[in-house]
Every structure is written in C-alpha cells, then in structure tokens.
Design a protein around this motif. Structure first.
Motif, PDB file in Angstrom:
ATOM      1  N   ILE A  75     -15.599   6.189 -24.794  1.00 25.73           N
ATOM      2  CA  ILE A  75     -16.159   4.755 -25.208  1.00 25.73           C
ATOM      3  C   ILE A  75     -16.867   4.077 -24.021  1.00 25.73           C
ATOM      4  N   GLY A  76     -16.463   4.443 -22.770  1.00 28.31           N
ATOM      5  CA  GLY A  76     -16.831   4.006 -21.477  1.00 28.31           C
ATOM      6  C   GLY A  76     -18.428   4.450 -21.509  1.00 28.31           C
ATOM      7  N   ILE A  77     -18.458   5.625 -21.611  1.00 26.35           N
ATOM      8  CA  ILE A  77     -20.013   6.357 -21.549  1.00 26.35           C
ATOM      9  C   ILE A  77     -20.927   5.757 -22.745  1.00 26.35           C
ATOM     10  N   THR A  78     -20.320   5.784 -23.896  1.00 27.14           N
ATOM     11  CA  THR A  78     -21.293   5.280 -25.033  1.00 27.14           C
ATOM     12  C   THR A  78     -21.660   3.877 -24.735  1.00 27.14           C
ATOM     13  N   ALA A  79     -20.579   2.949 -24.389  1.00 31.82           N
ATOM     14  CA  ALA A  79     -20.630   1.585 -24.302  1.00 31.82           C
ATOM     15  C   ALA A  79     -22.011   1.279 -23.049  1.00 31.82           C
ATOM     16  N   PHE A  80     -21.724   1.993 -22.097  1.00 27.56           N
ATOM     17  CA  PHE A  80     -22.671   1.915 -21.019  1.00 27.56           C
ATOM     18  C   PHE A  80     -24.082   2.204 -21.525  1.00 27.56           C
ATOM     19  N   ILE A  81     -24.268   3.293 -22.016  1.00 29.73           N
ATOM     20  CA  ILE A  81     -25.568   3.695 -22.617  1.00 29.73           C
ATOM     21  C   ILE A  81     -25.941   2.697 -23.627  1.00 29.73           C
ATOM     22  N   MET A  82     -25.213   2.191 -24.390  1.00 30.81           N
ATOM     23  CA  MET A  82     -25.553   1.139 -25.759  1.00 30.81           C
ATOM     24  C   MET A  82     -26.082  -0.097 -24.820  1.00 30.81           C
ATOM     25  N   GLU A 114     -21.238  -7.681 -33.202  1.00 29.69           N
ATOM     26  CA  GLU A 114     -21.659  -6.712 -34.295  1.00 29.69           C
ATOM     27  C   GLU A 114     -21.648  -5.159 -33.628  1.00 29.69           C
ATOM     28  N   ILE A 115     -22.596  -4.822 -32.413  1.00 38.31           N
ATOM     29  CA  ILE A 115     -22.398  -3.871 -32.167  1.00 38.31           C
ATOM     30  C   ILE A 115     -21.387  -3.067 -31.468  1.00 38.31           C
ATOM     31  N   GLY A 116     -20.668  -3.945 -30.519  1.00 37.70           N
ATOM     32  CA  GLY A 116     -19.449  -3.388 -29.849  1.00 37.70           C
ATOM     33  C   GLY A 116     -18.395  -2.930 -30.964  1.00 37.70           C
ATOM     34  N   ASP A 179     -17.034  -3.714 -24.700  1.00 39.56           N
ATOM     35  CA  ASP A 179     -17.971  -5.003 -24.416  1.00 39.56           C
ATOM     36  C   ASP A 179     -18.202  -5.063 -23.094  1.00 39.56           C
ATOM     37  N   ALA A 180     -17.136  -5.048 -22.446  1.00 38.35           N
ATOM     38  CA  ALA A 180     -17.274  -5.121 -20.796  1.00 38.35           C
ATOM     39  C   ALA A 180     -18.167  -4.187 -19.970  1.00 38.35           C
ATOM     40  N   VAL A 181     -17.913  -2.847 -20.576  1.00 35.45           N
ATOM     41  CA  VAL A 181     -18.840  -1.761 -19.970  1.00 35.45           C
ATOM     42  C   VAL A 181     -20.301  -1.967 -20.594  1.00 35.45           C
ATOM     43  N   SER A 182     -20.422  -2.501 -21.501  1.00 35.41           N
ATOM     44  CA  SER A 182     -21.971  -2.627 -22.117  1.00 35.41           C
ATOM     45  C   SER A 182     -22.512  -3.646 -21.459  1.00 35.41           C
ATOM     46  N   PHE A 183     -21.835  -4.882 -21.010  1.00 38.24           N
ATOM     47  CA  PHE A 183     -22.546  -5.849 -20.163  1.00 38.24           C
ATOM     48  C   PHE A 183     -22.835  -5.152 -18.960  1.00 38.24           C
ATOM     49  N   LEU A 184     -22.021  -4.418 -18.247  1.00 35.14           N
ATOM     50  CA  LEU A 184     -22.385  -3.693 -16.944  1.00 35.14           C
ATOM     51  C   LEU A 184     -23.663  -2.789 -17.374  1.00 35.14           C
ATOM     52  N   GLY A 185     -23.834  -2.279 -18.246  1.00 34.13           N
ATOM     53  CA  GLY A 185     -24.850  -1.335 -18.640  1.00 34.13           C
ATOM     54  C   GLY A 185     -26.320  -2.392 -18.807  1.00 34.13           C
ATOM     55  N   SER A 186     -25.916  -3.497 -19.311  1.00 30.55           N
ATOM     56  CA  SER A 186     -26.983  -4.403 -19.678  1.00 30.55           C
ATOM     57  C   SER A 186     -27.570  -4.828 -18.298  1.00 30.55           C
ATOM     58  N   TYR A 187     -26.620  -5.338 -17.614  1.00 29.09           N
ATOM     59  CA  TYR A 187     -26.886  -5.773 -16.166  1.00 29.09           C
ATOM     60  C   TYR A 187     -27.738  -4.743 -15.201  1.00 29.09           C
ATOM     61  N   ILE A 188     -27.573  -3.647 -15.469  1.00 29.24           N
ATOM     62  CA  ILE A 188     -28.091  -2.811 -14.457  1.00 29.24           C
ATOM     63  C   ILE A 188     -29.499  -2.785 -15.075  1.00 29.24           C
ATOM     64  N   ALA A 189     -29.657  -2.640 -16.646  1.00 33.07           N
ATOM     65  CA  ALA A 189     -31.065  -2.496 -17.154  1.00 33.07           C
ATOM     66  C   ALA A 189     -31.931  -3.771 -16.849  1.00 33.07           C
TER      67      ALA A 189
END
Lengths: 280, 261
Positions: A75-82, A114-116, A179-189
């Motif tokens: 979940i972590g890897i997928t969410a980060f990439i997402m 939705e996506i999360g 959701d939290a990990v996705s936010f992190l991925g988004s912040y990096i992007a």
C-alpha cells in the motif's frame, strides 16, 4: 460489440424452437441465483455468529495484525507512486491556467474522496482477498474446516467472523495510511519543479477538504472492507474440487470483491451527492 | 462375480450384550439424485471396534460423517448415545462431538499451527480447563499415548505421513472421546507404519475402552483392529462377521475381498 443477452442467460435464440425443452437452458440463471442465495445465507450466518458468544478476540486481533502488516509495504509503495504521478500529470494542465498553487488542494480532494479509498481497496482485494480465498479453500479441501466442526468449534465464528471483522476495520486504517503516503508523494512531486514548505503544502491540502469529502469517503471504506472479507471468505469456505477449486476460489474472491468495490463506490457517490444536496 | 441378492450374516458378536452406543436403522443418503447409502442398518456396542470394509467411493466415509452431523441423511434413524442426531440443536451437536472423535483420512491437522496448538485448540474450546499447567499436562499425556512427545513444537509440514496420523489420533484423544471414528487410518502409509497405526487403534480401545468404527480397505488393518467386520456394497451392508469368519467364508463374493494376487 453486440452483447447476446439470451446467450449470457442460457436462453435459446429465436431460430430455435421455443417449445423445445432443454435442461441446461436456465443453468446460468440458476447458478447466478444460487450464488446470490448462498451469499445471502452466508451473510445471515455471519451476523448471527457475530453477536453470539464466545467471541474470538485473539483470532480477530491476529487476523487484523496479519492483514494490516502484510499489506502495509505494498500500500505504501503504491500510494507514494500514486501521489507522485497524479501531481506530475496534473501540474502542466494546472500551470496552463496559472493555478499551480491549487495543486495541493486538487490532489488532496482527488486522493481523499476517490482515488485513495478505491485504489487501496482494489489492492487489498487482490492481496487480502486472494489470501483469504486460498487459505479457507485449502482448509476446506484438506478437511480442516470439517475437523474444526467435529471438535466442537464453530468454523463460521472462528474463521469467517474474525476475518471479516479484521478486513472491515483494517481497510479504513490502510486507506488513512495510503492517503498520508500519497500526500508525501505529492509533496515531493510539487518540489521537483519548485518549492513549497511542508507545513504550507499540508495547510493548502487540508483547506480544500470538507466534512462531506471526508465522511462518505471514510464510511465507504468500511463497506469495502466488509465486502472484501465476506466475499473472499464465502468463496474459500465453499470451495470444492481439490486444488483446482482452491485456485478458482482465490480467483473469484478477487474478481467479485473488485466488482463489489466499484458497485459500492457508485452507490456511495450517489448517496453522498444526495446527502450533500440536503445539507446545503 | 456372483450378484448378491440377499445380505449375508455370519456372525458371532461377543459385544452384543453390551450397551448400544450407535444405532442406525434404514439410513438413506443420496447426492444429486444418485443414491449412495440405500438402507444401512448397524448397531455399534460399547467397547467394540467395527471395521467397515468396501471399495472406494461407495459411501463409507459418508456414513461416518452422518454420525457426527457433518452430513445429514435423507431418511432413517441415527442415534448416538440414545440421542437422535437429526434432532439435535447446534449446542447439543457440539456436546455430542466432544464425546465422538473423528480421525480424517488426510489427518486434517491445522497447518498454520504447531502440534502443541493443534492439540490445545479443541481443549480450550470444549473443556472448562483454562489452567495452562493442566492443559500442558493433557497435551503431554496425549502425545505420550502416540509416542510423539518430541514433535510438540513442530509444524505439521515437518512431520511424516505416519507422524501426522499419530498427531491426528492424539488431537482426538485429548478430549477423551467415548467413540472414535477412523476414516481410512492406514491409507497412504507403508506396511510397517500401517501396522503401527493399527496396533495403536487397538491400544486405544483397550486403554480407554472406546468404541470405534474404522473405515478401511486395508486387510491387515481390518485383521488387527476389528472385533466385527462389515462389507458395504451398493449402498447396503452385504456381509457381517468377524474377520476370520468372513475370510473363511465359502461365499465366492465375500472371499473375493480377501484374495491376494
């Protein structure tokens, strides 16, 4: 492509004699109705055993721990990439309208609403659903479920209730984590092509979220978890025909759970729209 | 082979005067319209080992699964300890199952649990004993009965076929059942291990005074374990007697079961 409804439901086409009797004619419809009936009975059994003592606390905790921990890295890897990809893909379009500053808000609403939940639930359907389907399926074909029954233990309570409760409560937690990990991925992007401080990013992301974004998204994850647990247990519990049946049980657990997630999501979106209109 | 029209009964049953623990009358069971058990009549007495012999797929396992309520018969009477199994509620059925042990053909050990946990599982759920020391004592006693104390912390995947069978027996013995149903206990085992398992069945009978139904198509197992032997054929019990009586029978159909090529 034209769908042949009559063929799907095992009915004869117009060229054949309508009066001709064919025992296999309604086989598909019969199978479908049997499945629906079986799943309904299984659900009733689940609720009956859910409220009946003794409660299998230890098994519930063990299953929750296993389900949560085993899915966490995936979940972590997928969410980060997402989060990363969603931000990178949205950025050029937002830039065209000079709305780059809206990026955190747009991403947070998309992920939380939705996506999360949907992506996390689909991953769980694949990982957890197939695991439960195969585990119970192999227990069935090796007579372990029968052994449990003859030793005076109710297998529905011990195997099914514990797993369904575990998925129902673990999927929402996994969605929060996702959701939290996705936010992190988004912040990096966002920071790949510019700079925004983390507190400001989080502030903007949460500013765009409202009560009616969070509540329906959270409530539906419980239903996702319930559907994954129940369907996977049902397919595994009633698997037959040896090892081939175990494979089929795992496969149909994933397919039907995934389909159920989309149907629940559709209903949840409709209901939340109605709820939103009434609260305006 | 000569077609049998009537049931053959040879019998001398030394247990006949003892109490009947399993009573089956006119039991019928069919699956998808195919009749498997057509008319089963059988009494098992206290302390008696009854071997049910017959070809594969003729419903031997179905019969013993009916006794513990895993499968329900279509019609007929099935009483265990004078209680009608078909009329029992789930609680009564669970009570009965603590008195009737079942040893599965494939052992059915819980493969996610160690041997200790396999033995602890039925104990914690059915007995009021919660004291870990008492539980530990019962586990060791049960493993000593089957000679496998050393395997206590092993996983089922680490055990051989014969060891799995013994652990299956130990798991059943831990609840101190009065009746034990063995579903093909020697299938898939070598001759020596089969003999050890058969001797173990007799030891258990003598030590705990259990009554047993042993489903088998292994002649050696039947010879060692049986007090009475039945031959199931075409949904009915066609022949009944002691092992020696049936083996020495002049009937061509019965003797065909005892032929060694």
């Amino acid at each position: 492509m034209k769908l042949n409804i009559k063929k799907i439901f095992g009915l004869k086409t117009s060229k054949t004699n309508q009066n001709e009797t064919d025992p296999a004619r309604f086989k598909n419809v019969e199978n479908l109705l049997n499945e629906i009936g079986g799943l309904s009975r299984f659900t009733l059994n689940f609720f009956r055993e859910l409220v009946r003592q003794p409660f299998e606390h230890r098994e519930m905790l063990k299953q929750s721990y296993n389900i949560g921990l085993s899915t966490l890295p995936l979940i972590g890897i997928t969410a980060f990439i997402m989060g990363l990809v969603l931000t990178l893909q949205s950025r050029p379009v937002m830039a065209q309208f000079g709305a780059e500053s809206w990026l955190p808000g747009m991403v947070s609403v998309s992920i939380v609403r939705e996506i999360g939940p949907v992506i996390t639930a689909l991953i769980c359907a694949g990982k957890i659903g197939s695991g439960i389907g195969a585990e119970l399926g192999s227990m069935r074909v090796t007579e372990q479920i029968d052994a449990m029954e003859v030793s005076g233990t109710n297998p529905i309570k011990y195997l099914v209730v514990s797993r369904v409760i575990a998925t129902t409560f673990m999927i929402p937690i996994l969605v929060f984590y996702s959701d939290a990990v996705s936010f992190l991925g988004s912040y990096i992007a966002v920071n790949l092509n510019g700079f925004i401080a983390f507190p400001l990013f989080i502030n903007q992301a949460f500013d765009s979220l409202h009560y009616y974004d969070l509540m329906p998204a959270t409530i539906k994850t419980f239903f996702f978890g319930f559907a994954i647990g129940l369907i996977s247990c049902y397919k595994g519990y009633f698997s037959e025909n040896g090892t081939e049946g175990v494979g089929k049980a795992a496969n149909s657990a994933v397919v039907i759970s995934s389909l159920a997630i989309f149907i629940i999501d559709l209903i949840a979106v409709q209901l939340s729209e109605i709820f939103h209109v009434f609260t305006l | 082979m000569k077609e049998q029209t009537e049931n053959i009964e040879i019998v001398t049953n030394t247990f006949e005067k003892k109490k009947v623990v399993i009573q089956i009358e006119h039991l019928k069971k069919s699956f998808n319209g195919k009749s498997i058990l057509k008319d089963i009549n059988l009494n098992v007495h206290k302390g008696e080992n009854v071997v049910i012999f017959g070809k594969s797929g003729i419903g031997k396992s179905v019969l013993i699964k009916c006794i513990v309520g895993l499968i329900y018969p279509d019609s007929g009477l099935l009483k265990v300890f004078d209680q009608d199994v078909a009329e029992m509620n789930p609680h009564e059925l669970n009570e009965l199952r603590t008195r009737v042990g079942f040893i599965f053909q494939g052992n059915a050990l819980y493969d996610s649990m160690t041997v200790r946990e396999n033995l602890e599982f039925p104990l914690r759920r059915n007995k009021t004993i919660q004291d870990p020391a008492v539980i530990e004592k019962l586990i060791f006693e049960s493993l000593e009965n089957v000679g496998l104390v050393d395997a206590i912390d092993k996983m089922p995947s680490e055990l051989s076929g014969g060891m799995k069978k013994r652990i299956g027996v130990a798991r059943t013995l831990i609840l101190k059942p009065e009746i034990i149903l063995y579903d093909e206990p020697t299938t898939g085992l070598d001759t020596l291990t089969s003999r050890e398992i058969s001797s173990l069945i007799v030891e258990i009978q003598q030590k705990y005074k259990t009554s047993s139904i042993i489903i088998s198509h292994d002649l050696n197992c039947a010879k060692i374990t049986s007090n009475r032997m039945l031959i199931l054929h075409d949904g009915v019990i066609r022949a009944e007697g002691t092992f020696d009586e049936l083996r020495n029978s002049n009937d061509e159909w019965i003797s065909s079961y005892f032929k060694i090529d």
